[in-house]
Write a protein that holds these residues in place. Structure first.
Motif, mmCIF file in Angstrom:
data_model
loop_
_atom_site.group_PDB
_atom_site.id
_atom_site.type_symbol
_atom_site.label_atom_id
_atom_site.label_comp_id
_atom_site.label_asym_id
_atom_site.label_seq_id
_atom_site.Cartn_x
_atom_site.Cartn_y
_atom_site.Cartn_z
ATOM 1 N N MET A 54 0.852 -1.196 0.000
ATOM 2 C CA MET A 54 0.000 0.000 0.000
ATOM 3 C C MET A 54 0.885 1.242 0.000
ATOM 4 S SD MET A 54 -3.071 -1.144 -0.053
ATOM 5 C CE MET A 54 -3.898 0.397 0.204
ATOM 6 N N VAL A 55 0.771 2.039 -1.043
ATOM 7 C CA VAL A 55 1.570 3.255 -1.153
ATOM 8 C C VAL A 55 0.793 4.480 -0.676
ATOM 9 C CG1 VAL A 55 3.032 2.316 -2.976
ATOM 10 C CG2 VAL A 55 0.942 3.571 -3.582
ATOM 11 N N ARG A 56 -0.404 4.256 -0.199
ATOM 12 C CA ARG A 56 -1.225 5.313 0.392
ATOM 13 C C ARG A 56 -1.691 4.846 1.763
ATOM 14 N NH1 ARG A 56 1.009 7.328 -3.275
ATOM 15 N NH2 ARG A 56 0.082 8.302 -5.087
ATOM 16 N N SER A 57 -1.929 5.781 2.653
ATOM 17 C CA SER A 57 -2.413 5.463 3.996
ATOM 18 C C SER A 57 -3.927 5.559 4.029
ATOM 19 C CB SER A 57 -1.830 6.444 5.021
ATOM 20 O OG SER A 57 -0.435 6.327 5.058
ATOM 21 N N PRO A 89 9.376 4.203 3.190
ATOM 22 C CA PRO A 89 10.455 4.710 2.331
ATOM 23 C C PRO A 89 11.605 3.718 2.253
ATOM 24 C CG PRO A 89 9.684 6.429 3.803
ATOM 25 C CD PRO A 89 9.014 5.149 4.244
ATOM 26 N N GLY A 90 12.129 3.528 1.064
ATOM 27 C CA GLY A 90 13.237 2.614 0.843
ATOM 28 C C GLY A 90 13.403 2.358 -0.642
ATOM 29 N N ASP A 94 11.511 3.866 -4.453
ATOM 30 C CA ASP A 94 12.234 5.091 -4.829
ATOM 31 C C ASP A 94 11.508 5.913 -5.885
ATOM 32 O OD1 ASP A 94 14.305 4.916 -3.062
ATOM 33 O OD2 ASP A 94 15.743 4.082 -4.481
ATOM 34 N N HIS A 95 10.847 5.283 -6.808
ATOM 35 C CA HIS A 95 10.201 5.995 -7.913
ATOM 36 C C HIS A 95 8.712 6.276 -7.657
ATOM 37 C CE1 HIS A 95 9.451 1.751 -8.504
ATOM 38 N NE2 HIS A 95 8.425 2.067 -9.286
ATOM 39 N N ILE A 96 8.235 6.008 -6.441
ATOM 40 C CA ILE A 96 6.823 6.202 -6.104
ATOM 41 C C ILE A 96 6.718 7.202 -4.959
ATOM 42 C CG2 ILE A 96 4.726 5.085 -5.239
ATOM 43 C CD1 ILE A 96 5.846 2.465 -6.428
ATOM 44 N N ARG A 97 5.826 8.176 -5.107
ATOM 45 C CA ARG A 97 5.598 9.133 -4.019
ATOM 46 C C ARG A 97 4.688 8.476 -2.989
ATOM 47 N NH1 ARG A 97 3.603 14.724 -5.839
ATOM 48 N NH2 ARG A 97 3.951 15.130 -3.638
ATOM 49 N N LEU A 98 5.224 8.249 -1.811
ATOM 50 C CA LEU A 98 4.449 7.670 -0.720
ATOM 51 C C LEU A 98 3.784 8.817 0.026
ATOM 52 C CD1 LEU A 98 7.024 5.056 0.621
ATOM 53 C CD2 LEU A 98 5.236 4.743 -1.093
ATOM 54 N N ARG A 99 2.523 9.030 -0.256
ATOM 55 C CA ARG A 99 1.827 10.131 0.387
ATOM 56 C C ARG A 99 0.330 9.868 0.353
ATOM 57 N NH1 ARG A 99 -0.644 12.564 -3.678
ATOM 58 N NH2 ARG A 99 0.326 12.599 -5.698
ATOM 59 N N THR A 100 -0.360 10.581 1.192
ATOM 60 C CA THR A 100 -1.812 10.580 1.202
ATOM 61 C C THR A 100 -2.235 12.028 1.351
ATOM 62 O OG1 THR A 100 -1.905 8.396 2.184
ATOM 63 C CG2 THR A 100 -3.872 9.761 2.406
ATOM 64 N N SER A 101 -3.040 12.497 0.414
ATOM 65 C CA SER A 101 -3.486 13.887 0.502
ATOM 66 C C SER A 101 -4.835 14.036 -0.161
ATOM 67 C CB SER A 101 -2.474 14.814 -0.184
ATOM 68 O OG SER A 101 -2.337 14.488 -1.540
ATOM 69 N N VAL A 112 -2.404 3.035 -12.194
ATOM 70 C CA VAL A 112 -1.071 2.460 -12.009
ATOM 71 C C VAL A 112 -1.177 1.046 -11.439
ATOM 72 C CG1 VAL A 112 1.089 2.689 -10.723
ATOM 73 C CG2 VAL A 112 0.021 4.702 -11.718
ATOM 74 N N LEU A 113 -2.014 0.881 -10.423
ATOM 75 C CA LEU A 113 -2.160 -0.427 -9.797
ATOM 76 C C LEU A 113 -2.866 -1.407 -10.737
ATOM 77 C CD1 LEU A 113 -1.629 -2.152 -7.358
ATOM 78 C CD2 LEU A 113 -3.771 -1.336 -6.378
ATOM 79 N N ARG A 114 -3.805 -0.915 -11.498
ATOM 80 C CA ARG A 114 -4.498 -1.788 -12.459
ATOM 81 C C ARG A 114 -3.510 -2.327 -13.495
ATOM 82 N NH1 ARG A 114 -10.541 -1.570 -14.345
ATOM 83 N NH2 ARG A 114 -10.377 -3.319 -15.723
#
Length: 172
Positions: A54-57, A89-90, A94-101, A112-114
């Motif tokens: 999961m790259v979003r919270s 983060p790791g 590296d190429h994915i913005r880990l954020r929730t907004s 992207v996930l599809r």
């Protein structure tokens, strides 16, 4: 067992257990790392476990449900079989913005996930076709397995994990 007489004594005695407890998740992740990682989002282990990073919270938008169901649909697996792992983060991300907004977590990650799920499915189908010596077009994904339509032969994703990892990632 003697009860420590001070906090300092307790911390000295307990620190070994705390260090082990803190390291165990890393050890178990390293052990589980064998398998099929077609991209940063998905891991399929030889035991047929499907993990979604999961790259979003979850912030009340239902993103953990929405994205897990989306991946399950693309991979043709039961949504209950998708295990969620929170991305940290790791190097893997590296190429994915880990954020929730805002309210864009699902909509921004959807396509992207599809594509990630579809690519993994196609790689699994290609791996099965290669093992059987048949055309990939004669195979289909269903319920966490690849089935050769004409013969009914079946491989689970876990059985295909190693062979799928050797496949070329589809460009589209």
């Amino acid at each position: 067992m003697k009860i420590p007489s001070s906090r300092r004594t307790f911390l000295k005695q307990a620190s070994g257990g705390l260090i082990i407890a803190a390291c165990l998740p890393e050890v178990s992740r390293a052990t589980a790392a064998r398998g099929f990682d077609p991209n940063a989002y998905i891991h399929i282990a030889p035991d047929n476990t499907v993990a979604l990073w999961m790259v979003r919270s979850e912030m009340g938008q239902g993103v953990r449900t929405t994205l897990a169901v989306l991946l399950a649909e693309e991979l043709e697996v039961d949504p209950a079989k998708v295990r969620l792992e929170q991305a940290m983060p790791g190097p893997r991300f590296d190429h994915i913005r880990l954020r929730t907004s805002g309210s864009g977590s699902s909509s921004e990650t959807f396509l992207v996930l599809r594509k990630a799920g579809a690519a993994a499915r196609e790689m699994l189908i290609a791996a099965a076709a290669g093992k059987w010596g048949v055309e990939a077009s004669s195979c289909r994904a269903e319920s966490g397995s690849v089935i050769h339509t004409a013969s009914g032969r079946r491989f689970t994703y876990g059985e295909l994990a190693e062979a799928a990892a050797a496949q070329e990632i589809p460009k589209n």
